[in-house]
Scaffold this active site. Structure first.
Site: not given
Ligand code: FUB
Ligand code: ZN
Length: 628
Positions: A141, A254, A306, A322, A324, A397
């Site tokens: 990341h 994802h 996810e 999720e 997000c 997140c």
């Molecule tokens: O990996 C960063 C964030 O954390 C992702 O967007 C979410 O799905 C969670 O895994």
């Molecule tokens: Zn999230």
């Protein structure tokens, strides 16, 4: 790469729209006054902010938490910047300036910013952060984090006019631009996000390098130029690296990564006119909306990875959905509208907004759902879900995404182009738009989503001819979603009524909008009445989980039954096709909701899905057994 203009349709910015309504304004106020400081406090308590102090040499100690925790702090700063733009707050300004000084201190001399490595380069591991910079992008990341930094920096610069955060972001982006590229390191982030951030830096600075770099990171996906293509969880599409982006046709892997990528593609396509990008995201949108979208507007069926499931794989209790991902779906659909000017994208956006996103944030603003399932037995915590709303998560997140998204919501209501003004969402309040160089004030009065009447007062500074395009939601025209994934059981409840200055209007209908083209004068009033009957929703038979089931909608709201309103249990509740359904507004319940009462053999009470989980753990279901 040629740079052409931009999106053909421009959103009226959130700084030009204020809400006065009873539905969103309280949530935005709670977001500003409670969730925002609460998120900062949580970032302090969990070492997220100390990580910057440690990297800056102001504190001793190891990096705490997950390697992408830096991104949470950046997201909250972005939310704070949006809030500052509409609600000046000198204390918050000072807090942000101190935090930004800390970011600058944590940044290495050449612009590198990733606290996990800077705090102690010898403590990083090969399988987490990677032993050297950029050596483990699949997982670490490094690029995702700074994508959120760039978004925060653009927002902060726009809100305050100050360059302190922007300077940190540009120094970092310049480093990344010097490291990556067709002639340099050919690699991509494991988690997309930097693409969206780079486009924002391009928009703020006009520096084409940032746009070129965003396009590079997209174009490089699916090409093994000196690296192994990324896989995870045995899933070759997990990071959408299985094919070049312009060849992708199915939403896989994802879901947040995927949809941030589609959002970045839309931005780059708008700025470069790249038709192959547009063709790809059009295909991907058809796939998501036709086969992978929950009725709540949530996306991402699987816990493992996810991830999106296969076509029509939409389990209810096991749904990941999720928060997000719902936010990502909103960001993407807004861009799809800005590209195509079609209301069907706003239909999807509205569905996610009022249901699968809003369920993620409690009324108090301090408790959150990470996953948003469509059923619960009240006893089993499925996936990363929980039996109740949680104050925080190790991986937080979602709460930090909520805070930045809610603060930006007024920017989704109106849009314009050279000769049209678009009314996309129905929220009481005021707006100031530009249509063909002419300034037009707007005042909406409505009690949406509880009532379907919308009164719009138009105030051009001088009389002007333009088209007012008012979205007629798909649900008001027999389409709960713009695909055949869901349909209403009855199709006889259609029709909206539109008047201009009290006289019936006969608009043309184009791309989901009622079009009123005329010379507008200050004080002209348009009234729209949408049908707010309770609707039974049926699902495409290809979705196994919903065969023989029925759900309820009223306006944009999806409903659910919760044990607490139904004698403790919902598993027995079935709904006969002819059972009367009535709507009743209960101002005292759940901050004021319209409930649906089902009569007949099994009387029941349904509440809006977004409001579930506020009264302790218990059973919940969106889809009920259908008794034909
Ligand atoms: O990996 C960063 C964030 O954390 C992702 O967007 C979410 O799905 C969670 O895994
Ligand atoms: Zn999230």
């Amino acid at each position: 790469m040629s740079i052409q203009s931009d999106y053909p349709f421009k959103p009226v910015p959130f700084t030009s729209v204020t809400f006065t309504d009873n539905f969103w304004l309280p949530r935005i106020e709670t977001n500003r006054s409670v969730t925002l400081p609460y998120n900062f406090r949580k970032c302090e308590e969990t070492g997220r902010i100390d990580n910057f102090a440690k990297a800056a040499g102001q504190m001793e100690g190891p990096h705490e938490g997950i390697f992408f925790n830096d991104s949470d702090v950046f997201k909250v700063v972005e939310g704070a910047a949006y809030s500052l733009a509409s609600s000046p707050d000198p204390d918050m300004d000072v807090y942000l300036d101190n935090l930004i000084a800390l970011f600058a201190g944590a940044q290495e001399a050449d612009g590198y910013l990733y606290t996990a490595r800077t705090i102690d380069p010898t403590a990083v591991t090969a399988d987490r952060e990677g032993l050297t910079r950029w050596s483990h992008l699949r997982v670490n990341h490094e690029l995702y984090n700074v994508g959120h930094l760039y978004e925060a920096a653009a927002a902060h610069f726009q809100a305050t006019g100050r360059r302190n955060l922007l300077d940190v972001a540009l120094k970092n982006a310049d480093l990344i631009d010097s490291v990556f590229g067709p002639e340099n390191l050919r690699a991509v982030p494991g988690h997309q996000e930097i693409e969206i951030g780079l486009v924002k830096l391009y928009r703020v600075t006009g520096d084409e390098r940032y746009l070129r770099l965003a396009k590079f990171f997209l174009d490089e996906r699916g090409h093994a130029n000196g690296r192994e293509l990324y896989t995870n969880f045995g899933n070759v599409g997990y990071m959408q690296d299985h094919l070049p982006v312009v060849e992708q046709a199915e939403a896989v892997g994802h879901s947040v990564r995927a949809v941030y990528m589609y959002t970045g593609m839309a931005d780059v396509a708008a700025l470069t006119g790249d038709a192959s990008y547009i063709a790809a995201i059009d295909r991907l949108w058809e796939n998501v909306v036709g086969r992978k979208l929950y009725l709540t507007g949530g996306i991402g069926a699987r816990h493992t990875g996810e991830a999106f499931g296969d076509d029509y794989e939409l389990p209810n209790a096991e749904a990941y959905a999720e928060t997000c991902a719902a936010i990502a779906n909103i960001l993407w659909n807004q861009r799809m509208f800005l590209l195509h000017g079609d209301a069907r994208y706003i239909d999807v956006l509205e569905l996610s907004l009022y249901n699968g996103f809003l369920s993620g944030v409690s009324f108090s603003g301090t408790e959150f759902f990470y996953t948003n399932p469509l059923a619960s037995d009240g006893k089993t915590a499925v996936n990363r879900g929980s039996l109740g709303r949680q104050p925080w998560f190790d991986c937080s997140c979602c709460p930090t995404n909520d805070v930045r998204f809610l603060a930006s919501l007024p920017g989704y209501v109106y849009a314009s182009d050279a000769d049209s003004l678009y009314v996309n969402l129905f929220v009481a309040g005021e707006g100031q738009a530009e249509v063909g160089g002419q300034s037009v004030g707007l005042r909406q009065e409505t009690n949406y989503p509880w009532e379907g009447r919308v009164r719009l007062r138009v105030e051009p500074t001088q009389q002007a001819e333009f088209a007012l395009r008012i979205r007629i939601p798909g649900w008001a025209d027999n389409r709960p979603v713009p695909s055949d994934l869901y349909r209403f059981a009855e199709t006889d409840n259609v029709g909206f009524v539109l008047t201009v200055n009290g006289e019936p209007a006969t608009p043309t209908l184009e791309k989901g909008y009622a079009v009123l083209k005329r010379v507008w004068r200050a004080g002209d009033v348009v009234e729209l009445t949408l049908p707010m009957a309770v609707r039974r929703v049926l699902c495409n038979e290809a979705v196994e989980a919903n065969r023989g089931r029925v759900a309820l909608m009223r306006g944009p709201l999806v409903y659910c039954v919760e044990g607490v309103d139904n004698g403790g249990s919902v598993s027995h509740i079935g709904l006969a096709d002819d059972a009367p359904l009535t709507a009743e507004h209960r101002p005292e319940l759940l901050n004021g909701v319209t409930v649906i009462q089902g009569e007949g053999a099994q009387p029941h009470t349904a509440i809006p899905y977004y409001a579930w989980g506020h009264r302790g753990a218990g059973e919940m279901a969106v889809w009920l057994g259908r008794q034909v």
